[in-house]
Enzyme design. Structure first.
Site, PDB file in Angstrom:
ATOM      1  N   ARG A 332      -0.074   8.913   1.786  1.00  0.00           N
ATOM      2  CA  ARG A 332      -0.707   7.960   2.683  1.00  0.00           C
ATOM      3  C   ARG A 332      -0.177   7.994   4.102  1.00  0.00           C
ATOM      4  O   ARG A 332      -0.948   7.968   5.060  1.00  0.00           O
ATOM      5  CB  ARG A 332      -0.510   6.552   2.118  1.00  0.00           C
ATOM      6  CG  ARG A 332      -1.292   6.364   0.852  1.00  0.00           C
ATOM      7  CD  ARG A 332      -1.031   5.027   0.232  1.00  0.00           C
ATOM      8  NE  ARG A 332      -1.949   4.865  -0.902  1.00  0.00           N
ATOM      9  CZ  ARG A 332      -1.947   3.829  -1.715  1.00  0.00           C
ATOM     10  NH1 ARG A 332      -1.078   2.859  -1.549  1.00  0.00           N
ATOM     11  NH2 ARG A 332      -2.815   3.755  -2.698  1.00  0.00           N
ATOM     12  N   GLU A 427       6.436  -6.214  -5.069  1.00  0.00           N
ATOM     13  CA  GLU A 427       6.411  -5.861  -3.648  1.00  0.00           C
ATOM     14  C   GLU A 427       7.414  -6.691  -2.844  1.00  0.00           C
ATOM     15  O   GLU A 427       7.819  -6.298  -1.754  1.00  0.00           O
ATOM     16  CB  GLU A 427       4.991  -6.051  -3.100  1.00  0.00           C
ATOM     17  CG  GLU A 427       4.792  -5.417  -1.732  1.00  0.00           C
ATOM     18  CD  GLU A 427       3.368  -5.581  -1.189  1.00  0.00           C
ATOM     19  OE1 GLU A 427       2.468  -5.934  -1.972  1.00  0.00           O
ATOM     20  OE2 GLU A 427       3.174  -5.369   0.013  1.00  0.00           O
TER      21      GLU A 427
END
Lengths: 640, 260, 257
Positions: A332, A427
């Protein structure tokens, strides 16, 4: 001063987790019911942790600010979840998943953590299938896989374009089971506004009921934060509108170290921004890059032409050109930066010039439009809904957008922060993705933390705690924390200025995107470090906040979160400034090779930077946890 | 473009509500409906008025938080999308748009356009799960699932729990929601052991919550943002009937209390 | 809770009762039509059929009792569900009625059902109880006798009844409402009983509509035929015969009216 002890077990990499589990202390089944554990958040990590701790016999209190525990933004993950099952017989293994993830993270994550993640990935799939997650199947009835960015094997399990939703509903159903059984108490519309620390140990939280405005104290033997990432600090991102950093930020201000805050992920395939009113950016799953080819016109003057009229020879399939081995499936950070580069060259497409094409015409020719519809139908529908364009006929336009934050609260191998009793999952912690996360790994990490890792490691801590000596909510620390929260709310409501919360958030986002976004440089970061405190100053002088604190007040909720973002943004810039290298999602323009690739500096920066709060008027202290690689050799990360 | 908004305003559950009319600032047809509300709220706040409270979160049609009945239709004029995916290009300049909260006894209004949908959670807690203990799962591929069954289960599992089916139904029935979950789990081999207990427990909790019954008008299917099929309701009806024939009861002690 | 209590107390149980009773009642409506269509055969056929029914009171009253109970169940569950459904939305929408994806028939089941019930009541009083004030003609139905056998002449009665056009019109309205009710009811019945899946769901929808049309055409064909002249001559003969038989003789005093 905080000390960072990673507590990585000794022994060979492949045996660390097994040995650690064996050597860890236990809490016997009969004693578990004496312990209370607070779990904040019910995304993949929070719901799976709360449900599993409840099953084990602990008394769990679960808090979410949503109206139900099924709404967390894990639900929006589209593409899939990685697991080293090697069902495709393409030479996958735990070691390969571990290595891909470590390399994908640009060697800025902990070797032992990542290996453990790859190890338990296989159990996650088993668990989810047993819960009834309707993963895609082949005609023989066995599980199907697809490939994803940063990998040369097919190891991604998926449920149409709604994998996150299905996994979350699986965890939510497990949570429902435990709520019904009485082992988990669910608090909805309840936002954690402070962490209570008693004698250096996390012992509770302060919660505001979002419907009534009531502030309550909750005590426990351990506090688990699974409150997600902080990407909304950029205002425009692929995050849900309510995603925020408040829980982890306030824990940071109570002494938990914040690790690698500058590591943010910019996702390459989002629908480009269309106007100033925009409230969020919509992701187009990375899985689209399996069949879509990314290109821009070779010449600037072609950018406004109908893409279908541009001949093959005039197109620049730049990812395939620059990274032939991985092509459109480059990780990414690399794909995002490449898109920025071609747009900076003036070859971007669409009205704003900030877009590149993601073209399916080859795939449609190869496998037929029906197959493409079956694979990505819902994504094409979303795209059409938002842009009014039919991607079966004209290429999609995509552009990078903030998508994930690899940074987060610092945790040791047991997922416990430097504050004993405070555990951080998913996260919200920094642990497994280094400087860049690979696709389909966030779901894997959230569930690994919640189902398998925390339930094993939390006992090590709880066994040292006497539950009968749990501080009551009348303890001065609770009183002080509640007063602190009330004071903050009072202060916000008493400003009575002229600018709305949203206008501050928007301005903050622009500063951060400009100076601490896809590429950063010293002068910009220094500028941001002047702009942000000035904006924060104005916020506290000139905020226009309607309503009161004793009712449902969405502006007040948002104001508290933006107040935290205004502080966090500064820490991110500070961290970005100090990290004088380029790695993963952190690209410093001063540190690049002549061909524009990131130049990592392993000699000086092969470490985790964990920041410790020192009070409102003092700069935070930057601690360093060196990253020691016992098995793997750090190499330059190449996808060519 | 500009529109006139006629919006339901209600301070809290205990206070009666009323409609208020607002003229919006200049809008862009590419805005989503919720972005339009953002703009209106910015305007109201700046003018010293209280902004309109509405539910929203992911803004990409998957979290199920957003609601709203727009000109009489839950989630606005289009089929197969949520309010957050409704765009102003579906309206004309100068339109008057009527915005109401979802209406149903089990969905009391919390404030303005926000309703309380916890009843759906309680139905899920009654039986919307497969009882599998973490760690006890067998190897994933040891249980083949026919692709057709997995696909159909996925069709049902796509439910986002928004409650639009209830809002649209003339009887405020939650049958589509419950049927989707019952079918998702009932179609899979993993869901078989609890299949009949589950349907009994969930249907009975649904009844206790005070939802209406299904008269098969199909409005729920028409407004469902995930276009979940009415066929799943038939499947649930069948499962419940079989459960009655088999004499399967819900688990004891699983009924969740419904707040008054 | 036992299965029986569940059947009576749960919303799904009530729907089974509704659908189950509906199923039998639809069966009756179909059977009744087949019986009535004998009207298009020579008069003795339908009269013989009527006489057969009349001369087996156990059968006749058995069926009537069952039908009555089922009608009661059907209406009772409908009212109970209606009350539950109304309670489920105390505050209505301000916007015009939400109608997305639904048909008129599906939204008006209770209304059409109650109107059909009223029509059935009238129909029974008209042709079964033979309340003379309802038939709109001076002919007393119970006096119509088949000349050959002396049994009740149903054929003549149908002609006599339907040749009064307001009666036929009212009958047509009742049948139309019934068919509207069934165009949704039959499909919904399959749904409620769980006898529907994606494969034959469209088929059921079509079947329900087709059945409604067949019933409509079938039932309306009789008054239509009468209004177009069928059976008028036969009726005249029966009336003459009846009049002759009823001619005032010392043994046969005239009827009071």
């Amino acid at each position: 001063m905080a000390t960072l002890q990673a507590h990585i077990p000794a022994g060979p990499l492949a045996q660390k987790w097994t040995r650690h589990k064996f050597e860890s202390r236990l809490v016997s089944p009969a004693n578990r019911r004496k312990y209370e554990v607070i779990v904040v958040g019910a995304g993949l990590a929070g719901a799976s942790a709360a449900a599993t701790l409840g099953e084990l016999g602990y008394r769990v209190k679960n808090f979410v600010y949503h109206d139900t525990p099924r709404r967390a933004h894990s639900i929006a993950a589209q593409g899939g979840i990685n697991a080293a099952k090697n069902y495709q017989n393409d030479n996958d293994s735990v070691y390969r998943l571990f290595y891909d993830t470590l390399k994908g993270g640009d060697f800025r994550s902990r070797e032992a953590n990542v290996y453990r993640l790859a190890e338990v990935s296989v159990n996650i799939i088993d668990q989810c299938v047993a819960q009834g997650v309707p993963f895609a199947r082949e005609y023989g009835g066995l599980l199907d896989n697809r490939s994803f960015g940063g990998a040369q094997v097919s190891r991604t399990f998926y449920a149409r374009g709604q994998t996150g939703q299905q996994l979350l509903l699986g965890a939510y159903s497990a949570l429902c089971k435990e709520i019904a059984a009485g082992s988990v108490q669910s608090f909805t519309h309840s936002e954690m506004l402070d962490l209570v620390v008693v004698d250096g140990h996390a012992r509770g939280i302060i919660v505001r009921n979002l419907i009534t405005g009531e502030i309550t104290r909750h005590n426990a033997d351990a506090v688990v934060l699974a409150t997600g990432g902080y990407g909304n600090v950029f205002n425009l991102s692929t995050y849900a509108r309510h995603s925020n950093a408040t829980a982890i930020w306030r824990a940071y201000k109570r002494g938990a170290c914040f690790a690698n805050p500058c590591f943010t992920q910019i996702h390459p395939t989002c629908i480009p921004v269309s106007g100033d009113y925009q409230s969020k950016l919509t992701l187009m799953s990375e899985s689209l890059r399996n069949d879509g080819r990314i290109w821009v016109p070779k010449r600037r003057e072609d950018c406004r032409k109908d893409p279908n009229s541009i001949p093959e020879a005039d197109r620049d399939y730049y990812l395939e050109r620059m990274y032939p081995a991985y092509g459109n499936l480059a990780p990414r950070d690399i794909a995002s930066r490449a898109a920025k580069r071609v747009c900076d060259e003036g070859r971007g497409v669409g009205e704003s010039g900030l877009g590149v094409y993601l073209d399916f015409s080859d795939a449609i020719r190869r496998v037929g439009v029906d197959k493409i519809r079956e694979r990505y139908g819902n994504l094409f529908d979303i795209y059409k809904e938002i842009t009014g364009e039919d991607a079966y006929r004209v290429p999609m336009r995509i552009y990078p957008a903030v998508h994930y934050t690899m940074g987060g609260l610092w945790v040791d191998y047991n997922l416990m922060s430097n504050l004993p009793g405070l555990f951080v999952l998913g996260e919200a912690n920094f642990s497994d993705h280094g400087a860049n996360r690979l696709g389909a790994s966030a779901l894997m990490q959230g569930l690994a933390d919640g189902y398998f890792i925390l339930p094993a490691t939390i006992a090590t801590y709880l066994a040292t705690v006497n539950p009968t000596a749990r501080p009551s909510t009348d303890h001065p620390a609770f009183r002080e924390a509640e007063e602190h929260v009330r004071g903050l709310i009072r202060r916000l409501l008493s400003i009575r200025g002229r600018r709305t919360v949203q206008s501050f958030h928007k301005e903050l986002g622009k500063i951060l995107w400009e100076y601490c976004g896809m590429s950063r440089h010293e002068a910009g970061l220094k500028k941001a470090l002047q702009l942000i405190p000035a904006l924060r100053e104005e916020f506290w002088q000139n905020l226009n906040l309607p309503g009161t604190d004793s009712e449902l007040n969405q502006s007040l909720e948002k104001a508290g979160r933006v107040a935290d973002f205004l502080e966090l943004a500064e820490l991110m810039c500070r961290d970005a400034l100090e990290r004088r290298e380029s790695c993963g999602g952190h690209f410093r323009e001063e540190f690049q090779y002549p061909d524009g690739e990131a130049r990592r500096d392993d000699e000086h920066f092969a470490h985790v930077a964990a920041w410790e709060y020192q009070g409102p008027d003092k700069p935070p202290v930057r601690h360093v946890e060196p990253l020691v690689y016992e098995e793997v050799k750090m190499v330059a990360r190449s996808y060519k | 473009m500009k529109v006139k908004l006629k919006v339901w305003r209600q301070k809290n559950a205990a206070t009666p509500g009323r409609f208020e009319t607002y003229d919006t600032p200049e809008l862009n047809p590419n805005m989503s409906f919720l972005e339009m509300l953002d703009v209106v709220n910015e305007d109201l706040t700046t003018r010293g008025l209280e902004p309109i409270a509405f539910d929203h979160d992911c803004r990409e049609g998957i979290c199920g938080t957003c609601s709203l009945v727009i000109n009489g239709k839950p989630h606005g004029p289009h089929r197969g999308v949520a309010t957050c995916q409704t765009y102003l290009r579906s309206f004309r300049d100068g339109d008057t748009i009527l915005v109401e909260p979802f209406r149903a006894r089990p969905f009391p209004v919390i404030k303005d356009l926000i309703v309380n949908r916890k009843a759906l959670d309680r139905i899920m807690q009654a039986g919307g799960f497969i009882s599998v203990r973490t760690g006890s799962a067998p190897e994933a591929n040891s249980l083949p699932v026919p692709k057709e069954a997995a696909d159909l289960a996925m069709d049902a599992a796509a439910c986002i729990g928004c409650g639009a089916c209830v809002a649209a139904c003339k009887n405020a029935s939650a049958m589509l929601f419950v049927a989707a979950k019952v079918s998702h789990l009932g179609l899979l081999p993993q869901g078989q052991p609890e299949r009949y207990r589950r349907v009994v427990a969930m249907v009975e909790q649904m009844d206790r919550e005070g939802f209406g019954a299904c008269t098969v008008t199909g409005s729920c299917e028409a407004v469902c943002p995930k276009s979940i099929s009415l066929d799943f309701i038939a499947r649930m009806n069948r499962d419940y009937a079989v459960a009655l024939f088999k004499g399967v009861g819900a688990r004891p002690g699983r009924a969740a209390a419904v707040p008054a | 809770m036992s299965a029986w209590i569940r059947l009576l107390r749960s919303s799904l149980g009530l729907k089974y009762l509704m659908a189950g009773s509906g199923l039998v009642l639809v069966g009756f409506v179909c059977g009744h039509l087949v019986g009535n269509l004998q009207f298009f055969l020579p008069p003795p056929v339908i009269n013989r059929y009527a006489h057969f029914l009349q001369s087996n009171p156990e059968l006749l009253w058995g069926v009537r009792l069952i039908l009555l109970v089922l009608v009661g169940v059907h209406i009772g569950t409908a009212l109970r569900l209606w009350a539950l459904n109304r309670a489920a939305r105390p505050q209505p929408y301000a916007s015009p009625a939400t109608a997305y994806g639904s048909t008129l028939a599906s939204r008006t089941m209770l209304l059409s059902g109650l109107m059909v019930a009223a029509f059935v009541l009238y129909h029974l009083l008209h042709y079964t109880v033979k309340v003379e004030s309802l038939n709109g003609t001076p002919l007393a139905f119970h006096q119509l006798r088949e000349p050959a056998t002396g049994h009740a002449d149903v054929f003549a009665m149908m002609v006599a009844g339907f040749r009064v056009w307001p009666v036929s019109l009212f009958y047509a309205v009742g049948i139309a409402l019934l068919c509207l009710h069934l165009s949704h009811g039959v499909a919904a019945m399959f749904q409620s009983l769980g006898l529907r899946n994606p494969v034959y769901a469209p088929l059921i929808q079509r079947l329900a509509r087709l059945l409604a049309v067949v019933l409509l055409v079938g039932y309306l064909s009789i008054p239509a035929a009468v209004l177009l002249g069928r059976g008028q001559n036969y009726l005249r003969r029966v009336v003459e015969h009846t009049a002759a038989a009823l001619a005032p003789t010392p043994a046969n005093p005239p009827a009071a009216h």
